[in-house]
Design an enzyme around this catalytic site. Structure first.
Site, PDB file in Angstrom:
ATOM      1  CD  GLU A 142      -1.629  -2.395   1.218  1.00  0.00           C
ATOM      2  OE1 GLU A 142      -0.890  -2.850   1.945  1.00  0.00           O
ATOM      3  OE2 GLU A 142      -2.922  -3.793   0.467  1.00  0.00           O
TER       4      GLU A 142
ATOM      5  CG  ASP B  95      11.386   6.009 -31.514  1.00  0.00           C
ATOM      6  OD1 ASP B  95      11.417   5.232 -33.061  1.00  0.00           O
ATOM      7  OD2 ASP B  95      11.884   5.467 -30.907  1.00  0.00           O
TER       8      ASP B  95
ATOM      9  NE  ARG C   6      11.997   2.001 -27.627  1.00  0.00           N
ATOM     10  CZ  ARG C   6      11.801   2.251 -28.757  1.00  0.00           C
ATOM     11  NH1 ARG C   6      12.194   3.907 -29.038  1.00  0.00           N
ATOM     12  NH2 ARG C   6      12.527   2.444 -30.540  1.00  0.00           N
TER      13      ARG C   6
END
Ligand code: 6GU
Length: 262
Positions: free
Chosen positions: A128, A181, A166
């Site tokens: 939690e 990208d 990447r």
């Protein structure tokens, strides 16, 4: 780049880190990853890592000692900014990043910033929550991967590792760099096509088969702008547009195809 990950669930990382880009990044020596089991640093015979919240509330919280012990063992030096301890030179440390929905949002800009460091330490929150002192006096950064709740920081840590991996030199190869990208330019990528040129009566746009490189580049830029206008107009607020871009946007608006398609 070396990444240390502190987690109660080290097995979660096994599959994802053995495939595809993250695998390649490690194979070529651009990236090394060490996954550390928080349980090893747990307290007592039961290797306890969590406890009930003070003041009474539902659920269990991660205690500070195991997490601090894990990070101090990984970095082999004191890193907790305790009240009675010599000050820690935070700038001489790798970023110690807590993965939490309360963190700053992960964006491509944040990914680039992280990729500039030779080492990162990622701490996966679980249960939690986590004792506030970890956030305040151990972590140097907190990151969230979006406005939804995950059961823990593990999947978020994998997202960070993938996004960073990447961008590292040599990982994507020469054919196509991360620079191309979506988001790297600040715009969404436009539509792309491969063979066959006709599929069930649906054709690839003629311009892409034309061999006119300048026309193709202009078409791509225009479709990238169109898609961004349609789906993420907020991105256009921050991106740098040149005169040609503004002319293309004018064209798109005149064409009236800037609505819908989402
Ligand atoms: Cl980093 N952790 C958790 N538990 N939930 C999230 C998150 C992180 N980012 C978005 N949701």
């Amino acid at each position: 780049m070396h990444i240390d990950i502190v987690t109660l669930f080290p097995d979660m990382f096994v599959g994802p880190f053995q495939e595809s880009i993250i695998h390649k990044a490690q194979e070529i020596g651009a990236l090394s990853i060490a996954v550390h089991d928080l349980r090893v640093f747990g307290i007592g015979r039961h290797r306890q890592v969590d406890d009930v919240p003070y003041g009474g509330a539902a659920g269990m919280l991660l205690r500070p000692e195991p997490i601090v012990a894990a990070v101090e063992s990984i970095l082999d030096r004191p890193v907790f900014r305790g009240a009675e301890e010599p000050p820690v030179d935070v700038d001489a440390l790798p970023p110690i990043i807590l993965l939490t929905p309360q963190g700053r949002p992960l964006t491509q800009r944040v990914v680039s910033e992280l990729a500039d460091h030779p080492r990162l330490v990622l701490i996966c929150g679980r249960y939690e929550g986590i004792d506030e002192r970890v956030r305040q006096y151990l972590a140097t950064d907190e990151i969230s991967i979006g406005d939804y709740v995950l059961s823990g920081g593990e999947l978020a840590a994998m997202v960070v590792v993938d996004a960073v991996a990447r961008t590292l030199p040599g990982v994507l190869g020469y054919e196509r760099g991360a620079e191309e990208d979506s988001f790297a330019s600040g715009l969404l990528e436009g539509p792309q096509y491969t063979r066959p040129p006709q599929f069930r009566g649906r054709a690839v746009p003629d311009v892409l088969l034309s061999g006119h490189h300048a026309r193709i580049a202009r078409w791509r830029r225009k479709e990238s702008l169109r898609r961004t206008l349609q789906r993420r107009p907020d991105l256009l607020e921050t991106v740098e547009l040149n005169d040609e871009d503004r002319a293309l946007i004018e064209e798109i608006l005149r064409e009236g195809k800037h609505k819908g398609t989402h």
